[in-house]
Design an enzyme around this catalytic site. Sequence first.
Site, PDB file in Angstrom:
ATOM      1  N   HIS A 143      36.429  50.800  70.072  1.00  0.00           N
ATOM      2  CA  HIS A 143      35.311  50.662  69.040  1.00  0.00           C
ATOM      3  C   HIS A 143      34.772  52.037  68.860  1.00  0.00           C
ATOM      4  CE1 HIS A 143      34.822  46.409  68.468  1.00  0.00           C
ATOM      5  NE2 HIS A 143      34.857  46.205  69.833  1.00  0.00           N
ATOM      6  N   HIS A 479      29.745  40.962  66.032  1.00  0.00           N
ATOM      7  CA  HIS A 479      29.658  42.232  65.335  1.00  0.00           C
ATOM      8  C   HIS A 479      30.571  42.060  63.788  1.00  0.00           C
ATOM      9  CE1 HIS A 479      33.493  44.155  66.212  1.00  0.00           C
ATOM     10  NE2 HIS A 479      33.450  43.512  67.258  1.00  0.00           N
ATOM     11  N   HIS A 485      29.959  49.532  59.549  1.00  0.00           N
ATOM     12  CA  HIS A 485      28.898  48.675  59.602  1.00  0.00           C
ATOM     13  C   HIS A 485      28.390  48.490  61.044  1.00  0.00           C
ATOM     14  CE1 HIS A 485      30.116  46.783  55.434  1.00  0.00           C
ATOM     15  NE2 HIS A 485      29.646  48.258  55.501  1.00  0.00           N
TER      16      HIS A 485
END
Length: 538
Positions: A143, A479, A485
Amino acid sequence: MIILFLIASFLSSINATAVVSRSQSYPLSQPAVHGPKTRLTIVNKVIAPDGFIRPATLVDGVFPGPLIAAQKGDHFDIDVVNKLRDNKMFTLTSVHWHGISQNRTNYADGTSFVTQCPITPGHSFLHSFSAPNQAGTYWYHSHYSCDGLRGPLVIYDPHDPLAYMYDVDDASTVITLADWYHYMAKDLIGKIPTAQSMLINGRGRYAGGPEHKLSVISVEQGKRYRFRLVQMSCDSSVQFSIDGHNLTVIEADGRLTEPLEVDQLQILAGQRYSVILVADQPVDNYWLRSLPDAANATYEGGINTAILRYKGARMADPTTVNTSSINPLNETNLHALINPGTPGTPGYGNADINLNLEVSVSGVHFLVNGVSYQPPTVPVLLQILTGTDPSHLLPNGSVIPLEANKVIELTLSTTGPGGPHPIHLHGHAFDVVQSAGFAENSTLNYVNPVRRDVVSAGSNGQRMVIRWVTDNSGPWFLHCHIDWHLEAGFAVVMAESPSDTSAHVGPVPYEWDRLCPIYDHHEKNPHTLPAGGLDSDL
């Protein structure tokens, strides 16, 4: 070798990029296949997968990362070693095993500041977990960046009920799709970036660039192939098709579906599909197409393509022509093959807990119910294990405590720009009661919806509805899988039965306990990373 080393060092020192000469060919290393017990070494390396030279963050120095292949019921022991040293990119890391439920091993989910502290340079973390009831197509990624740390993970089922439909299902039939940027992720934060190319199995071309070598997928006439499509993009949604061939969908995100024939699939970032291709066309070369949802995207010059090559065909670019789709995938036509039907009482709002999340945009930030997600300084799992009251879990306003063994119905609606938004829930597959972005958007299906772990929330004014059961105690990230984003705050944490988490996941490994003290020391005592240039394939 000395010259190559100096070139790579120079590129790293000035944060520069360049175009590979049209007159030369630069082969890319083919990623190996790893078993479920393995080591992944995260390194910086200079590569040019579309002909454009740039430093990257890679697993074992290759893109995509090596395929991790396992059999259903295997135990995983994956040691992630951080050897990152280029400060122009992120040097902290963690690796998420996308789609793996991590039941009883929430600490191995690989989500920084939700389930662990990040792995610092020079350190490692052993992810030890099982997935006893899972088989299908998954992937792994960080991530932390869009600089290349991503690869496929497949759990094969020797008793697959749909095995009668295909002859070949191995490493050669795993197809990765990934958008690629000529700029490093750190430089793109807070912007609205557009990818420069679409890589298929790690190769591609970009507009105005060289005629870089494309990936070739080989088939033999008369055989049936299970292609496992893994959409590893940071942003782009793609339209996938193969000239002259229909495709039969049999899996979505690790869950088998009733077979459905299509001629094109929209695949969002994070999604995976298994499709059956019957090699029943004349021996020849055929374009394999992966068109991103970018303005003015084309196939001119071979961009956004790879080659499907029949055995015996000449080694040449295809001459097949792209035709308009007449039978594209509509997600509402996908139905779970095994145990179809949503949990709980059918009907909108009839779940045990009904959640409504409204996503909006304020400046450069996304807000979920008015709050933009910012990672806490202490991982949510660590907060829970040290006794923090569920109502006080941080980040404030972004953690939603849920009771155990309840049917959850989540409605997520979006306003503002930037769709379609692929929504991913860690720790679970869910039933898609309502898909956004299709003609039947108003239809609610509680009888036999598709079951998966990434679904489109659509664009401005649209919504999605999903259901799952809180039978996996721990904090789970929900998410948008568009990395930009997520970085801008499009996320919340579902904290399932916090009072049960200690017993459900315990005891946590000693190595996990050490991650946060090591990270804290790293942050309080910044130091220069090891000097030296980057490795290079060039």
